[in-house]
Enzyme design. Structure first.
Site, PDB file in Angstrom:
ATOM      1  N   LYS A 282      24.255 -34.733 -12.234  1.00 27.81           N
ATOM      2  CA  LYS A 282      24.380 -33.351 -12.716  1.00 27.81           C
ATOM      3  C   LYS A 282      24.778 -33.335 -14.184  1.00 27.81           C
ATOM      4  CE  LYS A 282      26.104 -29.811 -10.242  1.00 27.81           C
ATOM      5  NZ  LYS A 282      27.082 -29.111  -9.379  1.00 27.81           N
ATOM      6  N   ILE A 283      24.027 -32.568 -14.947  1.00 28.19           N
ATOM      7  CA  ILE A 283      24.235 -32.479 -16.397  1.00 28.19           C
ATOM      8  C   ILE A 283      24.142 -31.011 -16.798  1.00 28.19           C
ATOM      9  CG2 ILE A 283      23.251 -33.118 -18.652  1.00 28.19           C
ATOM     10  CD1 ILE A 283      22.013 -35.602 -17.226  1.00 28.19           C
TER      11      ILE A 283
END
Length: 335
Positions: A144-145
């Site tokens: 997740k970014i």
């Protein structure tokens, strides 16, 4: 009909089962993996806030012990030991979640790296390496970014060069969604409830059903992706009510908190399919591009006051929670 048969029929017709039957893949949004098995989700998502909340529970003390022990052995300075322990803790939670869900777990990169492409890439590679050392294939992990310009560019490289699957989070605008699709990221998490929060706060109005600005945002993104054949998965996130979920039945994925999953499981309200690829293609607008034009991306995102404020706020919140998590781990590393 016998009583058990009646009960079985009722369970089969609950809103959660109907949502799954609409074609939507259901994902559990929590770090508290003990609470998710009964919902039979395909995947699970975590974030710094959820991991912090779970880490404070005595139930998960063993995971912290493993992470702290690892940190002490892998780092010369206290700072290095703490960072390594936190990374390992994320992986420990991920490992446990993957014993419950058949699909993938989303594990978030430190939000303080949201404006640093190279540092995000390096952290993502490190997290995947830790998972692989624990026997977990990178195919079962989504990194997740945050959907900043830098984050999207990092995800593009991770997908292209490393085959690392990315989940672009804190997504509040069509601008971010278009750039993510062009970067060919595996999945995006457009936030629904936080968009609604902003509009309610700024206008003083309430929004229901199809008029919910968060619902409208996800529908627009879904329609655009389907019209232009983008393979990026649209996973609606951050829900305030089952009403928002109902109005997105049929979207690729929805990640839902255990509290709302429980409500869906105990409801028999009809959940007919609302979104589908065929009608989506008729409703989407013209094709646009951002992936190679940083100034246009930044300007158009800046024009969207809600998205700009919510992205900044989200990064601040996740950063604050990761700092608290670091502090919690530091006390144990130095004890």
């Amino acid at each position: 009909m016998s009583e058990p048969a009646q009960k079985k029929q009722k369970v089969a017709n609950n809103s959660l089962e109907q949502l799954k039957a609409s074609g939507t893949v259901v994902v559990a949004d929590t770090g508290d993996f003990g609470s998710i098995a009964k919902f039979q989700p395909q995947d699970s998502t975590t974030n710094p806030s959820l991991i912090l909340a779970a880490a404070k529970q005595p139930t998960y003390a063993k995971l912290i012990d493993v992470a702290v022990e690892y940190g002490k052995k892998h780092g010369k300075t206290t700072e290095e030991q703490v960072e390594n322990a936190v990374d390992r803790l994320l992986v420990e939670f991920g490992k446990e979640i993957l014993k419950i869900v058949p699909g993938r777990v989303s594990t978030e990169v430190d939000a303080r790296l949201s404006f640093d492409t190279q540092a995000t890439i390096e952290k993502a590679r490190h997290i995947i390496k830790l998972f692989e050392q624990e026997g977990v294939s990178k195919e079962r992990v989504l990194i997740k970014i945050a959907s900043t310009w830098e984050g999207i560019q990092a995800a593009k490289e991770l997908e292209e060069k490393d085959g690392i699957h990315c989940n672009l989070t804190l997504l509040f605008s069509f601008v971010q969604a278009v750039a993510c699709a062009e970067a060919q990221v595996t999945l995006i998490s457009p936030f629904v409830g936080r968009i609604l929060d902003w509009y309610k706060s700024s206008t003083g109005k309430d929004y229901k059903g199809e008029a919910d600005p968060g619902v409208i945002s996800v529908k627009k993104i879904y329609n655009y992706y389907k019209k232009y054949g983008y393979k990026t998965i649209v996973m609606g996130a951050s829900f305030r009510s089952t009403d928002e979920i109902k109005n997105l039945a049929g979207v690729d994925y929805l990640t839902i908190s255990p509290a709302l999953l429980d409500k869906l499981m105990n409801s028999t309200e009809p959940f007919p399919r609302v979104l589908d690829p065929v009608s989506a293609k008729k409703e989407a607008g013209d094709k646009i591009s951002y992936i190679s034009d940083e100034s246009k991306f930044r300007f158009d995102l800046n024009e969207d006051a809600m998205a700009t404020e919510k992205l900044s706020e989200g990064i601040r919140k996740f950063s604050a929670d990761i700092v608290t998590l670091f502090d919690l781990i530091e006390k144990k590393v130095t004890a």
